[in-house]
Design a protein around this motif. Structure first.
Motif, PDB file in Angstrom:
ATOM      1  N   ILE A 307       0.831  -1.198   0.000  1.00  0.00           N
ATOM      2  CA  ILE A 307       0.000   0.000   0.000  1.00  0.00           C
ATOM      3  C   ILE A 307       0.867   1.250   0.000  1.00  0.00           C
ATOM      4  O   ILE A 307       0.397   2.348   0.235  1.00  0.00           O
ATOM      5  CB  ILE A 307      -0.926   0.014   1.244  1.00  0.00           C
ATOM      6  N   MET A 308       2.157   1.069  -0.248  1.00  0.00           N
ATOM      7  CA  MET A 308       3.081   2.201  -0.229  1.00  0.00           C
ATOM      8  C   MET A 308       3.998   2.060  -1.436  1.00  0.00           C
ATOM      9  O   MET A 308       4.376   0.945  -1.801  1.00  0.00           O
ATOM     10  CB  MET A 308       3.887   2.134   1.076  1.00  0.00           C
ATOM     11  N   ALA A 309       4.349   3.186  -2.032  1.00  0.00           N
ATOM     12  CA  ALA A 309       5.234   3.126  -3.190  1.00  0.00           C
ATOM     13  C   ALA A 309       6.556   2.470  -2.768  1.00  0.00           C
ATOM     14  O   ALA A 309       7.066   2.720  -1.672  1.00  0.00           O
ATOM     15  CB  ALA A 309       5.485   4.524  -3.730  1.00  0.00           C
ATOM     16  N   GLU A 310       7.089   1.643  -3.648  1.00  0.00           N
ATOM     17  CA  GLU A 310       8.259   0.816  -3.306  1.00  0.00           C
ATOM     18  C   GLU A 310       9.429   1.667  -2.851  1.00  0.00           C
ATOM     19  O   GLU A 310      10.173   1.305  -1.942  1.00  0.00           O
ATOM     20  CB  GLU A 310       8.632  -0.006  -4.540  1.00  0.00           C
ATOM     21  N   LYS A 314      11.490   0.378   0.666  1.00  0.00           N
ATOM     22  CA  LYS A 314      12.617  -0.476   0.329  1.00  0.00           C
ATOM     23  C   LYS A 314      13.834  -0.156   1.195  1.00  0.00           C
ATOM     24  O   LYS A 314      14.552  -1.046   1.638  1.00  0.00           O
ATOM     25  CB  LYS A 314      12.964  -0.306  -1.150  1.00  0.00           C
ATOM     26  N   THR A 315      14.032   1.129   1.456  1.00  0.00           N
ATOM     27  CA  THR A 315      15.215   1.539   2.202  1.00  0.00           C
ATOM     28  C   THR A 315      14.971   1.568   3.707  1.00  0.00           C
ATOM     29  O   THR A 315      15.847   1.951   4.460  1.00  0.00           O
ATOM     30  CB  THR A 315      15.640   2.941   1.747  1.00  0.00           C
ATOM     31  N   LYS A 321      10.211  -2.850   7.940  1.00  0.00           N
ATOM     32  CA  LYS A 321       9.793  -3.640   6.783  1.00  0.00           C
ATOM     33  C   LYS A 321       8.894  -4.782   7.222  1.00  0.00           C
ATOM     34  O   LYS A 321       7.898  -5.084   6.581  1.00  0.00           O
ATOM     35  CB  LYS A 321      11.036  -4.217   6.107  1.00  0.00           C
ATOM     36  N   LYS A 322       9.275  -5.390   8.366  1.00  0.00           N
ATOM     37  CA  LYS A 322       8.511  -6.521   8.868  1.00  0.00           C
ATOM     38  C   LYS A 322       7.086  -6.084   9.225  1.00  0.00           C
ATOM     39  O   LYS A 322       6.096  -6.721   8.834  1.00  0.00           O
ATOM     40  CB  LYS A 322       9.221  -7.081  10.113  1.00  0.00           C
ATOM     41  N   VAL A 323       6.998  -4.982   9.949  1.00  0.00           N
ATOM     42  CA  VAL A 323       5.679  -4.450  10.320  1.00  0.00           C
ATOM     43  C   VAL A 323       4.870  -4.173   9.066  1.00  0.00           C
ATOM     44  O   VAL A 323       3.686  -4.501   8.980  1.00  0.00           O
ATOM     45  CB  VAL A 323       5.836  -3.158  11.155  1.00  0.00           C
TER      46      VAL A 323
END
Lengths: 413, 341
Positions: A307-310, A314-315, A321-323
């Motif tokens: 639901i978020m632009a990559e 990504k960074t 990232k896990k959440v």
């Protein structure tokens, strides 16, 4: 006689202690309605009446001006979103979405498809809640206490849905640059469908007690008519414009997010009177329910994709990232807040419950906006009072004021 | 004669008893109940709870007493710009005048319990009820506030509209019976020949007239909050405001009493007997119950209707209600000619 002298002190010609008076015209009575009046809201309407007929009127706005445009220049890009929500907290998503989209344009990011659908979902929930809020105020303006309580009670359904989705009842700060903050919780679409069925049933109840009530009809029909030509000349917007016969809706004429993929209509009424504006809003709620049904279907059919632009997640650190991947919840890294936006200018518009809102955003490459200019729908609709009120009776004032659905905090910014 | 006996004699002296007990105390209790009922039914319609927290065991029944206490301890602010004598006296006179018509209404047919025995009691009562609204205009005028003056003027317009309707339609009860004595009117209605059933047009116009007179919905125009704040009462605060509001409800109570004796058969189906209890107390309770039911109907309309515009209310009154009242009067004449009573 038109126009009033601000700050003029007048003189004591009636010989009454503590009563300063000022001659304004023969047989004319000057009445200041607001800002501390049960029927005015945070604004002041000045009317000059001859007997029971309003001969001239003026709207004096700015009582809740909070220098939002200037304040936004002092805080980081993302922190301006909660600020702009304060214009119309019950319509938060609609009001801030164009800002988010304008900044996205400068950042050159596109939200994922799922985020677009979620934005539309909250926008329509907000729109229905805002219309119900307007109905409640309108009902009590006409002395109809049941129509005050019912929409405010039913609005709770939508507010709670929004709370379930975003975590906040009113100021959701749901759309952020590149996507949205949260994915739909489990079981949300079922509750949404239930709410849609409930709302359709309640609209029928509203029709019985309010829209078809003979007293209300006689108060509204033929009152506060805004002819099509005048509506265009004054530049009014939103449901008021469409009730005057102009088919203009940003969602249809300049589609944003996924509105071009959804099947809905723009209701238009030709009469342009207060009653047409009521019917207009009822029809708009029906169309919003239609949109919500389609969004619910889409959400059921599709897998939970990001639901978020990559670019943004990504960074992010591993825990974030896990959440994000497991819970569908965006935990914003600090870099997001101090993000710099490339220099440039962007303009975006969107359709709120009260009409078209537009943002002009300018960046000089810093981590704060250089300039944000907001043109809000209520500010555009405010001029109606000056041109439509004269010729009506004093008791028509609340009927017209309520039917315009004017919202001072949004107009004053 | 013991002191208690003398005291009892004084209290049960009909004029005093009727004015103080039936005119002031009982209507105040009824008004407290009606206000509670009004708020509770409106809450039920609007899917709320209504007053509760003051006395949860009796569903918030004491809420109004709590409000009353709050009103009486509030500071009474008298603005500099008002005409003091008129400002203070107008609501008090209006309160007294709105209870006064009760002395003209016989609550039984035993002459020893009449406060003032007379043959034209219905006309006297009608004349007395028309006195109080003038002091509302005085209150608005004395306040020297734009909203008060507009509210007072609205009340003046409404008086012209409702007074004739009420007088014509209530007087048609007397016309049908052939007497303006309320006792005769009630007696004529024995055997379920209620005037409200035999002349429903006059009853309906009287009902709407009372709504107009007591600013009940859909005619709540002189105090319409969203245009004129509180109408003639805008500058009043504390107990003075409470008196104004109470006077409006007492007025409605008195009108309800008049309607229940003129159209709903008064103390019928009970027949007053001898003595205080049977001859005076029970008949007056019957009348009060009928009046309370009428009040409850008046109150319920709040939840259903918005308010008419002033000119629409006047149109309705003059173009529809007044001709209807005249037709009701004609119907009464026809019934009197046919000798139904």
């Amino acid at each position: 006689m038109s126009g009033f002298v601000r700050g003029s002190v007048g003189y004591n010609d009636l010989g009454l202690p503590g009563m300063w008076t000022r001659r304004i015209g023969k047989d004319v009575y000057e009445v200041f309605i607001g800002p501390q009046h049960p029927g005015s809201g945070h604004t002041r309407i000045i009317i000059w009446v001859d007997g029971d007929i309003i001969v001239d009127s003026e709207i004096d706005m700015g009582y809740v001006h909070r220098t939002m445009e200037k304040l936004s220049e002092g805080r980081q890009w993302i922190k301006a979103i909660p600020l702009f929500e304060r214009m119309a907290i019950h319509d938060a998503c609609n009001v801030t979405l164009p800002y988010v989209r304008a900044v996205e344009k400068l950042l050159d990011v596109e939200p994922p498809e799922r985020a677009s659908y979620l934005r539309v979902l909250l926008c329509e929930i907000n729109r229905i809640a805002a219309f119900l809020y307007g109905f409640g105020i309108f009902g009590v303006f006409l002395g109809h206490s049941t129509m005050y309580m019912w929409p405010f009670g039913d609005r709770e359904v939508w507010v709670e849905l929004a709370e379930w989705l975003t975590g906040a009842r009113l100021t959701h700060t749901y759309p952020v640059f590149g996507g949205v903050r949260r994915d739909v919780p489990a079981g949300f679409t079922d509750a949404l469908r239930k709410a849609i069925r409930y709302m359709r049933r309640r609209l029928e109840d509203y029709r019985k007690i309010f829209v078809d009530n003979p007293v209300i009809r006689s108060r509204l029909e033929g009152v506060g008519v805004i002819p099509k030509k005048i509506a265009v000349e004054l530049g009014i917007t939103g449901p008021n414009l469409r009730a005057s016969g102009v088919e203009y809706d940003v969602r249809m004429n300049h589609p944003y997010e996924v509105y071009d993929r959804l099947d809905f209509e723009i209701p238009v009424f030709e009469e342009g009177d207060a009653y047409a504006r009521v019917l207009q809003r009822v029809e708009e709620i029906k169309q919003s329910l239609r949109i919500l049904e389609q969004v619910a279907d889409w959400l059921d059919k599709h897998e939970k994709t990001p639901i978020m632009a990559e670019k943004f997640w990504k960074t992010a650190p591993p825990l974030y990232k896990k959440v994000f991947q497991e819970q569908g919840r965006v935990k914003l890294p600090a870099t997001f807040a101090i993000m710099k936006v490339p220099a440039g200018k962007a303009y975006e518009r969107g359709e709120t419950a009260r009409g078209e809102i537009s943002y002009y955003v300018e960046s000089n490459g810093a981590n704060k906006p250089y300039r944000v200019r907001i043109h809000s729908p209520s500010a555009r609709n405010a001029i109606v009072f000056k041109y439509i009120l004269p010729g009506h009776r004093v008791m028509d004032l609340p009927a017209i004021y309520g039917s315009i659905d004017y919202f001072p905090p949004e107009a004053d910014r | 004669m013991g002191a208690l006996e003398i005291l009892w004699k004084i209290i049960s002296w009909p004029p005093l008893w009727q004015l103080i007990v039936l005119g002031l105390i009982v209507p105040l209790l009824v008004v407290i109940y009606i206000l509670w009922f009004e708020r509770k039914t409106a809450a039920r319609v609007q899917r709320r709870i209504g007053p509760l927290h003051v006395s949860p065991k009796i569903a918030g029944g004491l809420q109004l007493l709590a409000d009353l206490i709050r009103y009486s301890f509030q500071e009474i602010i008298i603005p500099k710009t008002v005409d003091k004598a008129a400002f203070i006296s107008a609501p008090l006179i209006a309160l007294i005048l709105s209870i006064l018509p009760v002395v003209g209404v016989p609550f039984t047919d035993k002459p020893e319990w009449f406060p003032i025995p007379m043959d034209y009691s219905l006309l006297v009562v009608l004349a007395l009820v028309t006195l109080s609204p003038i002091f509302l205009i005085v209150a608005g005028w004395a306040s020297n506030n734009k909203f008060s003056i507009i509210g007072g003027m609205r009340e003046a317009f409404m008086i012209t509209a409702y007074e004739l309707i009420i007088i014509v339609s209530v007087a048609s009860a007397g016309v049908a019976v052939g007497s303006y004595n309320i006792v005769d009117i009630v007696h004529a209605q024995t055997g379920w020949k209620l005037l409200g059933l035999l002349n429903p047009i006059a009853f309906f116009t009287a009902f709407v007239g009372v709504l107009l007179a007591t600013s009940g919905f859909p005619f709540e125009i002189p105090e319409s909050e969203h245009e004129v704040v509180a109408g003639a009462f805008t500058e009043y605060s504390g107990l003075m405001y409470g008196i104004n509001m109470g006077a409006a409800y007492l007025k409605r109570m008195v009108y309800s009493i008049v309607l229940s004796v003129a159209f709903l058969g008064g103390w019928l189906p009970y027949t007053p007997g001898e003595g205080f209890v049977s001859g005076y107390l029970i008949p007056s309770i019957v009348i009060m119950v009928k009046a309370t039911i009428l009040m409850m109907i008046f109150s319920f309309l709040r939840a259903v209707y918005g308010r008419y515009r002033l000119d629409q209310a006047l149109d309705l009154a003059w173009k529809i209600m007044f001709p209807l009242a005249a037709i009701g009067f004609g119907l009464s004449l026809a019934e009197a000619y046919l000798g139904i009573f």
